[in-house]
Design an enzyme around this catalytic site. Structure first.
Site, PDB file in Angstrom:
ATOM      1  N   ARG A  95      16.541 -17.065 -29.462  1.00 46.87           N
ATOM      2  CA  ARG A  95      17.820 -16.455 -29.840  1.00 46.87           C
ATOM      3  C   ARG A  95      17.870 -16.156 -31.340  1.00 46.87           C
ATOM      4  NH1 ARG A  95      23.200 -15.499 -27.790  1.00 46.87           N
ATOM      5  NH2 ARG A  95      22.655 -16.216 -25.710  1.00 46.87           N
ATOM      6  N   GLU A 129      31.013 -19.280 -29.962  1.00 51.87           N
ATOM      7  CA  GLU A 129      29.957 -19.295 -30.981  1.00 51.87           C
ATOM      8  C   GLU A 129      30.043 -18.190 -32.032  1.00 51.87           C
ATOM      9  OE1 GLU A 129      26.060 -21.108 -28.954  1.00 51.87           O
ATOM     10  OE2 GLU A 129      26.894 -19.426 -27.847  1.00 51.87           O
TER      11      GLU A 129
END
Length: 820
Positions: free
Chosen positions: A368, A771
């Site tokens: 990621r 997030e």
């Protein structure tokens, strides 16, 4: 500035302030109720899966207070340490060798430990009936050390005693014989030793080397990006209660009950069906309880198995910080080609990541990082590589953003470097490199279809008065020798979905009882983020009742099995849709039955205002439920949802790993003192894309909290290890998270509503919010860089993260020396 002004939202004039209580009055539940806001005409939209428009929403999209808010502030919320302990409960403490970070274990003398007052048992690897491993997948994470010490803080044995104090005192009495070896501590150590916990991974497009050779403008640089301690208020804790036939009930503070279930079963040699894991709430998680709750739950379960008594494991704060993983710290190195306008032509970007002694979740985290190394910017030719390094330190793990923040900071450093080198406004360079028509394919091959960057950033640029403030900052810096100001406006584009595709699924269990009350259970976990309330709002909206008629129950693996972790900002998306599907299955049985009973068409039946509207009649839901029960209509459903459209072939680095993107932007203004390195954040303006927010009050809270947590990561939170690999910052006295005084006094948050056509069919057209806000304080870091750059225009400040006073002073001295 008033609290209301500082917390702006696009919901019509809802006062989010606490109600005022009369002097001397005791607060009651009614004092904390929030009046439902009236939805405007533009709030009327299609429900996902609906063929026709629904009326204005009564529950979803309303700023309803967190379901546990009163319990939080009054101390009535039940956490694991508040559960009444069964008679005879025993307590655990971990035993470890405080001398070495890497060593071969010889003998471990536990005689004094066993003889200590209150000690019932001392557990070692030899007591494990199943497999001595608590890893998520790789099988490389021993629960109790097996012949070697791999990092400072590794658990070698576990004391079981009649009290926690007795267990902790006894754990210090062990005597170790070990042969020390040279530990690998830093990224540089691991690179020199060619030590990798996982193979390197890369993706990109085009011939980067050739393009870089042919560009007239080229620069290179690097940035060290620090790690971060989760610092949840509730530390790692679990309590295990043995049952008959070897069954085990485990209360665990975990974001992933199904993984704890799997791990406990593996360690004890049981079927997973013999283990039940329950989580009502956590006192914070932030990723630190996604995989790393496994060990402590498994130890409690092992102790319960060995002693036959309930056993509790609660880590001391110092032990928690020493023994558990953090955000991955990385060194990002880049080589960039660009044109005279600052438009990027080619990027060669490498990440060297300290993973620790085992793989844990490092594969997904570092992938990621790569996925977000572009942030909001189009790289025509690009090569991104990630090296996952093995060191003799705690095993780094998930942390809010899951690797994405490290990629974003690298991208923003590239933009700042180009802007400073060219003498341009960094915002101008950022906008020139945004994704746009014909420039809309990411380095991993996904087309950006829902892009709102230009509009969102343009709105924030105007509302925060960026141009005027930019000029004011320049004027201030010209006149001020000691204090320097900086201003930066940075965007965020964050992909929403687990990149491990099979995790994008969820289940929910909904029961409608004959009194009209509703029981809700799903696989998501509550860690303070408001997930339980959001899903309850979905259920209440579907049945047309108030939220207080929906009973929110603890996450339990015996009710909803095989769940994904509550992570990747996907909790509301996945569990909300699963609950919605369960509700509609129940209504799908009720509506035909009611149409027949009352002689009306099915489209003449609606659920609202606590009643079922049947033709011209309004029947209370409880009467409908009772009538259905008497006619043997099933009033329970297990809903299941899997995210559509997504697919990802990691070997070929192609596919669509994200269902959609969440966008946002923040403008931060800072002042630094070049004599001390101290820094103050003067003002923050945020505009964040939540789609059609399920709960604006909760989402604004998430944005504010995420921003401050990210600001701490980038400015105050520094992890320090000594040459022996010992973590020296393992307490609040040495590890500095942001305090109330660090929160900007002028803090403005608004929600941006992306156009209807730019949103996938997520739950009620909302977007994830957990997030993405953590990356908005990249604007704070870039503003500090901007302030430092004013000392010597044209020179890029050599500032690493976190930008502590010491780091700022180091950069100040380098700038004044001209880099010498």
């Amino acid at each position: 500035m008033s609290e209301t002004d500082m917390r702006k939202t696009d919901v019509s004039d809802v006062d989010l302030a606490d109600p005022v209580l009369s002097e001397g009055a005791e607060p009651s539940a009614a004092d904390f109720e929030t009046e439902p806001a009236t939805a405007s005409a533009e709030d009327v939209a299609e429900l996902p899966g609906s063929a026709s428009p629904e009326p204005a929403y009564a529950t979803v999209r309303q700023p309803i207070r967190h379901d546990s808010a009163i319990k939080h502030v009054t101390g009535a919320a039940i956490y694991i340490d508040d559960i009444r302990e069964p008679a005879g409960t025993l307590h655990l403490a971990p035993g470890w060798c405080p001398t070495y970070a890497k060593a071969k274990l010889g003998s471990v003398d536990l005689s004094e430990v066993k003889a200590a007052p209150g000690v019932v048992a001392v557990l070692t690897k030899d007591d494990v009936p199943g497999i001595n491993d608590v890893s998520s997948a790789m099988g490389d994470d021993p629960m109790l050390a097996d012949g070697e010490i791999l990092f400072w803080g590794q658990v070698v044995f576990c004391v079981v005693a009649t009290s926690r104090d007795a267990a902790r005192r006894a754990a210090r009495l062990a005597r170790f014989e070990a042969t020390p070896e040279t530990p690998l501590i830093t990224v540089e150590d691991a690179l020199t030793a060619d030590s990798h916990v996982l193979p390197e991974y890369r993706f990109g497009r085009g011939d980067v080397d050739k393009t870089l050779l042919n560009t007239q403008r080229r620069l290179s640089g690097s940035i060290a990006i620090g790690g971060q301690e989760h610092f949840y208020l509730e530390g790692q804790i679990a309590m295990a209660v043995p049952g008959e036939d070897g069954d085990m009930l485990v209360y665990s503070s975990t974001q992933h009950p199904s993984e704890v279930q799997h791990t406990v079963a593996k360690v004890l040699g049981l079927m997973e069906a013999s283990v039940v894991v329950e989580t009502r709430r956590m006192g914070g998680g932030f990723g630190g309880k996604e995989s790393q709750a496994n060990q402590w739950a498994a130890l409690a379960a092992l102790a319960a198995h060995v002693t036959g008594k309930p056993c509790k494991m609660r880590l001391d704060r110092d032990d928690d910080m020493i023994m558990t993983g953090k955000r991955h710290d990385e060194v990002a190195t880049f080589d960039v080609g660009y044109d005279a306008d600052g438009r990027i032509l080619a990027v060669d970007l490498a990440f060297d990541s300290r993973c620790g002694y085992s793989a844990d979740l490092s594969l997904g985290v570092n992938d990621r990082t790569m996925f977000h190394a572009d942030n909001a910017y189009f790289y025509p030719v690009v090569d991104i590589v990630s090296r996952r390094l093995k060191t003799n330190t705690y095993s780094n793990t998930a942390f809010r953003g899951f690797g994405g923040p490290q990629g974003v900071i690298a991208a923003e450093r590239i933009i700042d470097t180009i802007a400073i080198t060219l003498g341009r406004d960094p915002l101008e360079v950022r906008k020139r490199n945004f994704y746009g028509p014909g420039r809309d394919v990411t380095p991993y091959g996904q087309t950006v279809e829902d892009n709102v960057l230009q509009d969102l950033v343009g709105k924030l640029e105007t509302s925060c008065d960026y141009a005027r403030r930019r000029q004011a900052v320049r004027t201030f810096n010209t006149r001020s020798r000691i204090l320097k100001k900086g201003l930066a406006l940075t965007p965020i584009k964050f992909g929403i979905s687990f990149t491990l595709i099979h995790l994008n699924q969820a289940g929910a269990l909904v029961h409608l009882y004959t009194d009209g009350s509703i029981h809700l259970n799903h696989g998501g976990t509550e860690m303070g983020q408001g997930l339980f309330l959001k899903v309850a709002q979905v259920v209440a909206e579907e049945f047309g009742v108030s939220v207080d008629q929906v009973k929110i129950t603890a996450t339990n693996t015996a009710k909803v099995p095989n769940t994904a972790p509550t992570a990747a900002s996907s909790g509301s998306d996945l569990n909300g849709m699963a609950a919605l599907i369960a509700c509609r299955e129940i209504k799908g049985r009720l509506v035909p039955f009611l149409a027949g009973e009352y002689g009306v068409q099915e489209d003449q039946i609606a659920f609202r205002d606590g009643k079922v509207i049947i033709g011209n009649e309004a029947v209370p839901l409880k009467e409908v439920a009772k009538k259905a029960y008497l006619n043997r209509i099933q009033l329970s459903s297990a809903g299941y949802y899997k995210t559509p459209k997504i697919h990802w072939n990691r070997d070929k680095a192609e596919g669509r790993p994200f269902y959609y993107y969440a966008y946002g932007a923040a403008c931060s203004e800072v002042t630094i003192d070049t004599m001390t390195g101290e820094m103050r954040v003067d003002r923050v303006d945020i505009l964040h894309d939540c789609g059609k927010s399920l709960n604006p009050a909760i989402d604004i809270g998430q944005i504010e909290g995420g921003f401050v947590q990210g600001m701490g990561w980038l400015t105050t939170e520094e992890l320090v290890h000594d040459a022996q690999g010992r973590l020296r910052t393992h307490a609040p006295s040495t590890y500095k998270i942001p305090t109330c005084s660090d929160v900007p006094e002028d803090f403005r948050v608004e929600l941006y509503e992306s156009p209807e056509g730019n949103r996938e069919e997520s739950i009620f057209r909302s977007k994830a919010v957990g997030e993405p806000p953590l990356m908005l304080p990249a604007s704070v870091f870039s503003a500090i860089v901007d302030a430092l750059a004013s000392i010597r225009p044209g020179m890029v400040p050599p500032l690493d993260a976190p930008a502590t006073p010491e780091a700022i002073m180091k950069a100040v001295h380098a700038m004044r020396r001209g880099g010498a």
